[in-house]
Motif scaffolding. Structure first.
Motif, short mmCIF file in Angstrom:
data_model
loop_
_atom_site.label_atom_id
_atom_site.label_comp_id
_atom_site.label_asym_id
_atom_site.label_seq_id
_atom_site.Cartn_x
_atom_site.Cartn_y
_atom_site.Cartn_z
N THR A 16 1.07 -1.22 0.15
CA THR A 16 -0.18 0.01 0.11
C THR A 16 0.52 1.06 0.24
O THR A 16 2.09 1.59 0.73
N LEU A 17 0.45 2.26 -0.40
CA LEU A 17 0.72 3.78 -0.84
C LEU A 17 0.44 4.46 0.87
O LEU A 17 0.66 5.66 0.73
N ASN A 18 -0.46 3.86 1.28
CA ASN A 18 -1.29 4.60 2.18
C ASN A 18 -1.08 3.89 3.15
O ASN A 18 -1.92 3.82 4.17
N THR A 19 0.36 4.65 4.00
CA THR A 19 1.10 3.97 5.70
C THR A 19 0.18 5.04 6.67
O THR A 19 0.31 4.14 7.33
N ASP A 20 -0.22 6.02 6.13
CA ASP A 20 -1.25 6.44 7.63
C ASP A 20 -2.20 6.35 7.18
O ASP A 20 -2.71 6.46 8.30
N GLY A 21 -3.03 5.36 7.00
CA GLY A 21 -4.25 4.80 6.87
C GLY A 21 -5.19 5.91 6.02
O GLY A 21 -6.38 5.34 6.85
N LYS A 22 -4.40 7.05 5.51
CA LYS A 22 -5.63 7.72 5.43
C LYS A 22 -5.92 7.72 3.80
O LYS A 22 -4.37 7.54 2.33
N PRO A 23 -6.44 8.28 2.99
CA PRO A 23 -6.73 7.78 1.34
C PRO A 23 -5.89 8.90 0.98
O PRO A 23 -6.06 10.26 1.05
N HIS A 24 -5.00 8.99 -0.23
CA HIS A 24 -3.75 10.10 -1.03
C HIS A 24 -4.40 9.91 -2.73
O HIS A 24 -2.63 9.08 -3.15
N THR A 25 -5.81 10.29 -2.93
CA THR A 25 -5.62 9.51 -4.66
C THR A 25 -4.58 10.61 -5.43
O THR A 25 -4.43 9.49 -6.10
N LEU A 26 -5.02 11.33 -5.36
CA LEU A 26 -3.94 12.67 -6.06
C LEU A 26 -2.21 12.33 -6.15
O LEU A 26 -1.38 11.76 -6.96
N GLU A 27 -2.14 12.10 -4.77
CA GLU A 27 -0.41 11.17 -4.75
C GLU A 27 -0.32 10.08 -4.38
O GLU A 27 0.30 10.20 -5.24
N LEU A 30 0.28 10.43 -8.40
CA LEU A 30 1.51 11.28 -8.94
C LEU A 30 2.60 10.52 -9.27
O LEU A 30 3.96 10.03 -9.93
N ALA A 31 2.47 9.23 -8.41
CA ALA A 31 3.47 8.29 -8.01
C ALA A 31 3.88 7.41 -8.67
O ALA A 31 5.01 7.22 -9.71
N VAL A 32 2.57 6.97 -9.06
CA VAL A 32 2.46 5.11 -10.50
C VAL A 32 2.82 6.35 -11.73
O VAL A 32 3.28 5.62 -12.53
N SER A 33 1.92 7.86 -11.83
CA SER A 33 2.49 8.26 -12.78
C SER A 33 3.89 8.61 -13.55
O SER A 33 4.33 8.09 -14.18
N THR A 34 4.99 8.68 -12.21
CA THR A 34 5.72 9.47 -12.54
C THR A 34 6.78 8.04 -12.80
O THR A 34 7.70 7.62 -13.58
N LEU A 35 6.38 6.78 -12.04
CA LEU A 35 7.04 5.37 -12.02
C LEU A 35 6.75 4.95 -13.63
O LEU A 35 8.49 4.51 -14.04
N VAL A 36 6.16 5.16 -14.44
CA VAL A 36 5.26 4.89 -15.25
C VAL A 36 6.14 5.42 -16.62
O VAL A 36 6.53 5.07 -17.39
N VAL A 37 5.68 6.80 -15.93
CA VAL A 37 6.53 7.43 -17.55
C VAL A 37 8.59 7.04 -17.11
O VAL A 37 8.72 7.22 -18.00
N GLY A 38 8.89 7.45 -16.18
CA GLY A 38 10.18 6.83 -16.31
C GLY A 38 10.70 5.72 -16.42
O GLY A 38 11.71 5.66 -17.46
N PHE A 39 9.75 4.87 -17.07
CA PHE A 39 10.00 3.65 -17.44
C PHE A 39 9.87 3.17 -18.71
O PHE A 39 10.84 3.19 -19.28
N VAL A 71 4.42 16.63 -3.93
CA VAL A 71 3.10 17.09 -2.71
C VAL A 71 3.22 15.49 -2.52
O VAL A 71 2.06 14.97 -1.46
N SER A 72 3.82 14.89 -1.73
CA SER A 72 4.08 13.33 -1.61
C SER A 72 4.03 13.39 0.24
O SER A 72 4.18 14.24 1.01
N VAL A 73 2.70 12.32 0.41
CA VAL A 73 3.07 12.43 1.92
C VAL A 73 3.28 11.03 2.69
O VAL A 73 3.73 11.40 3.53
N THR A 74 3.62 10.30 1.46
CA THR A 74 4.24 8.83 2.64
C THR A 74 5.94 8.61 2.07
O THR A 74 5.43 8.51 1.01
N THR A 75 6.08 8.02 2.95
CA THR A 75 7.46 7.05 2.25
C THR A 75 7.45 6.20 1.36
O THR A 75 7.88 6.86 0.30
N PRO A 76 6.35 5.47 1.08
CA PRO A 76 6.58 4.61 -0.51
C PRO A 76 6.00 5.61 -1.36
O PRO A 76 6.55 4.93 -2.72
#
Length: 105
Positions: A16-27, A30-39, A71-76
């Motif tokens: 999970t990317l939400n290690t704090d238990g809260k939903p962060h859909t935008l963040e 953005l994280a997954v999009s950055t990974l895909v675009v980087g690949f 704008v990221s919130v969690t470490t993952p």
């Protein structure tokens, strides 16, 4: 003695990317999009004929990754973003080395 400790809960490890238990859909997006675009930038950077794609996608991924990191919130999320930024940078560098942003004849 188990009654003194109470019920021992074993942690469930989920991906999970939400290690704090809260939903962060935008963040998360953005994280997954950055990974895909980087690949994508990294893969196209190794193909000489696709140097314009690698250059542009890598540059967009690098700049977008920097914003996502801001704008990221969690470490993952931050871990995925850094991997995407590095992939974008290397892909853009390879694309520029193979011919740059504009197609050559």
């Amino acid at each position: 003695m188990p009654n003194v400790l109470g019920r021992v809960r074993r942690p469930t490890h989920r991906l999970t990317l939400n290690t704090d238990g809260k939903p962060h859909t935008l963040e998360n997006t953005l994280a997954v999009s950055t990974l895909v675009v980087g690949f994508l930038a990294l893969v196209t950077g190794f193909v000489v004929g696709l140097h314009p794609v690698a250059s542009w996608v890598g540059t967009i991924g690098f700049c977008g990754g920097l914003y996502a990191q801001y704008v990221s919130v969690t470490t993952p999320q931050r871990s995925l973003i850094i991997i995407g930024i590095v992939g974008s940078f290397v892909g853009a560098a390879l694309g520029i080395a193979h011919g740059g942003f504009l197609p050559t004849h």
